[in-house]
Design a protein around this motif. Structure first.
Motif, PDB file in Angstrom:
ATOM      1  N   GLY A   1       0.805  -1.220   0.000  1.00 27.14           N
ATOM      2  CA  GLY A   1       0.000   0.000   0.000  1.00 27.14           C
ATOM      3  C   GLY A   1       0.835   1.265   0.000  1.00 27.14           C
ATOM      4  N   ARG A   2       0.146   2.382  -0.065  1.00 30.51           N
ATOM      5  CA  ARG A   2       0.809   3.682  -0.099  1.00 30.51           C
ATOM      6  C   ARG A   2       1.698   3.875   1.134  1.00 30.51           C
ATOM      7  NH1 ARG A   2      -1.457   8.997  -2.710  1.00 30.51           N
ATOM      8  NH2 ARG A   2       0.130  10.496  -2.078  1.00 30.51           N
ATOM      9  N   GLY A   3       2.915   4.321   0.895  1.00 26.44           N
ATOM     10  CA  GLY A   3       3.856   4.564   1.983  1.00 26.44           C
ATOM     11  C   GLY A   3       4.713   3.375   2.341  1.00 26.44           C
ATOM     12  N   LYS A   4       4.380   2.194   1.791  1.00 24.23           N
ATOM     13  CA  LYS A   4       5.194   1.007   2.067  1.00 24.23           C
ATOM     14  C   LYS A   4       6.423   1.009   1.162  1.00 24.23           C
ATOM     15  CE  LYS A   4       2.008  -0.681   4.831  1.00 24.23           C
ATOM     16  NZ  LYS A   4       2.204  -0.837   6.278  1.00 24.23           N
ATOM     17  N   PRO A   5       7.556   0.470   1.639  1.00 20.05           N
ATOM     18  CA  PRO A   5       8.756   0.403   0.792  1.00 20.05           C
ATOM     19  C   PRO A   5       8.503  -0.431  -0.455  1.00 20.05           C
ATOM     20  CG  PRO A   5       9.294  -0.026   3.090  1.00 20.05           C
ATOM     21  CD  PRO A   5       7.800  -0.041   2.995  1.00 20.05           C
ATOM     22  N   SER A   6       8.894   0.089  -1.588  1.00 22.09           N
ATOM     23  CA  SER A   6       8.688  -0.645  -2.839  1.00 22.09           C
ATOM     24  C   SER A   6       9.669  -1.798  -2.970  1.00 22.09           C
ATOM     25  CB  SER A   6       8.858   0.287  -4.034  1.00 22.09           C
ATOM     26  OG  SER A   6       8.853  -0.448  -5.241  1.00 22.09           O
ATOM     27  N   PRO A   7       9.217  -2.935  -3.497  1.00 26.28           N
ATOM     28  CA  PRO A   7      10.190  -3.962  -3.901  1.00 26.28           C
ATOM     29  C   PRO A   7      11.156  -3.347  -4.910  1.00 26.28           C
ATOM     30  CG  PRO A   7       7.941  -4.812  -3.987  1.00 26.28           C
ATOM     31  CD  PRO A   7       7.832  -3.340  -3.761  1.00 26.28           C
ATOM     32  N   LYS A   8      12.333  -3.931  -5.014  1.00 23.61           N
ATOM     33  CA  LYS A   8      13.357  -3.347  -5.882  1.00 23.61           C
ATOM     34  C   LYS A   8      13.706  -4.276  -7.038  1.00 23.61           C
ATOM     35  CE  LYS A   8      15.434  -0.605  -2.168  1.00 23.61           C
ATOM     36  NZ  LYS A   8      16.685  -0.254  -1.458  1.00 23.61           N
ATOM     37  N   PHE A   9      14.198  -3.664  -8.092  1.00 25.76           N
ATOM     38  CA  PHE A   9      14.804  -4.443  -9.172  1.00 25.76           C
ATOM     39  C   PHE A   9      16.264  -4.024  -9.270  1.00 25.76           C
ATOM     40  CE2 PHE A   9      12.926  -0.682 -11.279  1.00 25.76           C
ATOM     41  CZ  PHE A   9      14.006  -0.183 -11.987  1.00 25.76           C
ATOM     42  N   TYR A  10      17.071  -4.955  -9.778  1.00 23.65           N
ATOM     43  CA  TYR A  10      18.518  -4.706  -9.824  1.00 23.65           C
ATOM     44  C   TYR A  10      19.080  -5.055 -11.202  1.00 23.65           C
ATOM     45  CZ  TYR A  10      17.962  -4.840  -4.724  1.00 23.65           C
ATOM     46  OH  TYR A  10      17.551  -4.613  -3.426  1.00 23.65           O
ATOM     47  N   ASP A  11      19.955  -4.198 -11.669  1.00 18.89           N
ATOM     48  CA  ASP A  11      20.773  -4.473 -12.858  1.00 18.89           C
ATOM     49  C   ASP A  11      19.969  -4.850 -14.097  1.00 18.89           C
ATOM     50  OD1 ASP A  11      23.089  -3.994 -11.361  1.00 18.89           O
ATOM     51  OD2 ASP A  11      23.167  -6.088 -10.679  1.00 18.89           O
ATOM     52  N   TYR A  12      18.923  -4.095 -14.361  1.00 21.20           N
ATOM     53  CA  TYR A  12      18.201  -4.272 -15.617  1.00 21.20           C
ATOM     54  C   TYR A  12      18.975  -3.572 -16.736  1.00 21.20           C
ATOM     55  CZ  TYR A  12      13.953  -6.125 -13.396  1.00 21.20           C
ATOM     56  OH  TYR A  12      13.042  -6.894 -12.729  1.00 21.20           O
ATOM     57  N   ILE A  13      18.998  -4.177 -17.896  1.00 23.82           N
ATOM     58  CA  ILE A  13      19.754  -3.632 -19.026  1.00 23.82           C
ATOM     59  C   ILE A  13      19.113  -2.336 -19.524  1.00 23.82           C
ATOM     60  CG2 ILE A  13      20.443  -4.030 -21.433  1.00 23.82           C
ATOM     61  CD1 ILE A  13      20.769  -6.981 -20.730  1.00 23.82           C
ATOM     62  N   ASP A  14      19.930  -1.301 -19.654  1.00 24.80           N
ATOM     63  CA  ASP A  14      19.485   0.010 -20.124  1.00 24.80           C
ATOM     64  C   ASP A  14      19.750   0.106 -21.629  1.00 24.80           C
ATOM     65  OD1 ASP A  14      19.005   2.695 -20.686  1.00 24.80           O
ATOM     66  OD2 ASP A  14      19.984   3.420 -18.871  1.00 24.80           O
ATOM     67  N   TYR A  15      18.736   0.511 -22.383  1.00 26.38           N
ATOM     68  CA  TYR A  15      18.864   0.641 -23.840  1.00 26.38           C
ATOM     69  C   TYR A  15      20.020   1.560 -24.223  1.00 26.38           C
ATOM     70  CZ  TYR A  15      17.681   1.888 -28.661  1.00 26.38           C
ATOM     71  OH  TYR A  15      17.724   2.118 -30.025  1.00 26.38           O
ATOM     72  N   LYS A  16      20.265   2.581 -23.418  1.00 26.48           N
ATOM     73  CA  LYS A  16      21.314   3.555 -23.729  1.00 26.48           C
ATOM     74  C   LYS A  16      22.702   3.117 -23.254  1.00 26.48           C
ATOM     75  CE  LYS A  16      18.217   7.543 -23.736  1.00 26.48           C
ATOM     76  NZ  LYS A  16      17.886   8.859 -23.115  1.00 26.48           N
ATOM     77  N   GLY A  17      22.736   1.955 -22.615  1.00 26.38           N
ATOM     78  CA  GLY A  17      24.017   1.433 -22.156  1.00 26.38           C
ATOM     79  C   GLY A  17      24.066   1.242 -20.656  1.00 26.38           C
ATOM     80  N   GLY A  18      24.799   0.218 -20.215  1.00 23.50           N
ATOM     81  CA  GLY A  18      24.923  -0.054 -18.787  1.00 23.50           C
ATOM     82  C   GLY A  18      23.691  -0.724 -18.212  1.00 23.50           C
ATOM     83  N   LYS A  19      23.583  -0.650 -16.904  1.00 18.75           N
ATOM     84  CA  LYS A  19      22.461  -1.273 -16.207  1.00 18.75           C
ATOM     85  C   LYS A  19      21.886  -0.304 -15.178  1.00 18.75           C
ATOM     86  CE  LYS A  19      24.197  -5.987 -16.817  1.00 18.75           C
ATOM     87  NZ  LYS A  19      24.586  -7.266 -16.143  1.00 18.75           N
ATOM     88  N   LYS A  20      20.623  -0.499 -14.862  1.00 16.94           N
ATOM     89  CA  LYS A  20      19.944   0.354 -13.893  1.00 16.94           C
ATOM     90  C   LYS A  20      19.206  -0.494 -12.859  1.00 16.94           C
ATOM     91  CE  LYS A  20      20.420   4.705 -15.506  1.00 16.94           C
ATOM     92  NZ  LYS A  20      21.260   4.465 -16.670  1.00 16.94           N
ATOM     93  N   SER A  21      19.154   0.046 -11.640  1.00 16.46           N
ATOM     94  CA  SER A  21      18.370  -0.542 -10.556  1.00 16.46           C
ATOM     95  C   SER A  21      17.383   0.515 -10.075  1.00 16.46           C
ATOM     96  CB  SER A  21      19.277  -0.975  -9.406  1.00 16.46           C
ATOM     97  OG  SER A  21      20.246  -1.911  -9.856  1.00 16.46           O
ATOM     98  N   LEU A  22      16.413   0.108  -9.278  1.00 15.66           N
ATOM     99  CA  LEU A  22      15.448   1.085  -8.772  1.00 15.66           C
ATOM    100  C   LEU A  22      16.164   2.185  -7.991  1.00 15.66           C
ATOM    101  CD1 LEU A  22      12.526   2.018  -8.451  1.00 15.66           C
ATOM    102  CD2 LEU A  22      12.340   0.546  -6.430  1.00 15.66           C
TER     103      LEU A  22
END
Length: 341
Positions: A192-213
């Motif tokens: 619910g609102r205000g709860k910590p969001s689950p995270k994602f890690y090291d998703y491939i970025d179209y522009k290069g490198g990787k991104k996490s939440l």
């Protein structure tokens, strides 16, 4: 004596005819301000009957049905109303074609069933946005659910001549609705609102490198979970582009996460990634374009069973809306503007 016997036999025949239920439905009525020429009676399997509407808006016909059920009374895609039918019913429907279901009056044998359905629909509409109920604390949530149950029970109990099949159907639907509230409330306590969001890690970025939440910490994040094969996802792209353009200088990142996977790419993860990259290039997609690859943990945490799915997260990484409005929904701008991004 013979006259008496004949009279008794005649009365018995008349009584038998009166009490014998008809093996068909009779529908009559009149639609004021009508501009359509036909009425479709539609079952779950398709059009069951076509009825001609006279110039004065009146109509009259009969039809046989296989089972007692909720059917659709329709003159166009935008003019539809529920209609409970069972062989033996003799129903009259009157109303204003410009205020279709809202203005309808049902009368005659079996009409109370359709009246009940309309009353149920109106009460459902009166519930408003379920998200407001899910955001209540536990005590007030339980009070709210008890109040809703009391209203729906009251509607059911106010009709004493409903068809038994409809009663069973209504009770099952009500039970499903309350289970939906309870299950989603439990989920909302975690997501619910205000709860910590689950995270994602090291998703491939179209522009290069990787991104996490965490790469977007300090900014609002509007996440679009989508795939190149998803028609409804593609329909949202023009709206998302406009949104990105409008909020370009605001403190918000628009992050699109592709879920393209091997099963829809000939069993190849490389082909799935290429399909995503080619699509991003062809459509000139803006914002942050990520590909989740084999990692579906983020989707599982959010219990995503259908796409597109949109999620809004605050600068601290907490959930604002785990099922945010789509870019095409005016409520999204209202929500974003309320945050004073």
């Amino acid at each position: 004596m013979k006259k008496l016997v004949f009279a008794i036999i005649t009365l018995l025949i008349i009584a038998s005819c009166i009490n014998t239920p008809k093996d068909y439905v009779k529908l009559t009525g009149k639609l004021e301000n009508n501009k359509d020429s036909i009425i479709h009676i539609i079952s779950r399997m398709g059009i069951l009957k076509t009825i001609e509407i006279q110039k004065d808006g009146s109509f009259k016909d009969t039809l046989k049905i296989d089972k007692a059920d909720i059917y659709t009374f329709q003159t166009s895609n935008s003019k539809r109303a529920p209609l409970y039918l069972k062989n033996g019913f003799d129903i009259t429907i009157t109303g204003n074609a410009d205020e279709f279901m809202k203005s309808f009056e049902y009368s005659g044998i079996g009409a109370s069933n359709s009246k009940f359905i309309i009353a149920q629909i109106n009460e459902n509409i009166a519930l408003g946005n379920p998200a407001e109920i899910f955001n209540l604390d536990e005590t007030n949530f339980n009070k709210k659910i008890a109040s809703i149950k009391k209203k729906f029970d009251s509607i059911l109990n106010s009709y004493n001549d409903l068809d038994s099949s409809l009663i069973v159907l209504a009770k099952n639907q009500n039970s499903q609705m309350f289970n939906y509230f309870k299950q989603n409330y439990a989920r909302n306590q975690k997501m619910g609102r205000g709860k910590p969001s689950p995270k994602f890690y090291d998703y491939i970025d179209y522009k290069g490198g990787k991104k996490s939440l965490d790469s977007f910490k300090g900014r609002y994040v509007y996440i679009d979970i989508w795939a190149t094969w998803c028609g409804p996802c593609i329909q949202q792209i023009p709206y998302l582009k406009e949104l990105e353009k409008e909020y370009h200088k605001k403190n918000i990142e628009f992050v699109s996460i592709s879920t393209d996977e091997s099963r829809r790419s000939g069993g190849s993860w490389e082909a799935a990634e290429k399909k995503w990259r080619d699509f991003v290039k062809k459509k000139s997609l803006n914002g942050v374009q990520l590909w989740s690859g084999k990692d579906i943990s983020f989707q599982k945490e959010y219990q995503i069973s259908g796409i597109p799915r949109f999620i809004l997260i605050d600068p601290q990484g907490n959930i604002i809306d785990a099922n945010a409005p789509r870019p095409s929904d005016p409520r999204l701008k209202t929500l974003l503007n309320s945050l004073k991004i």
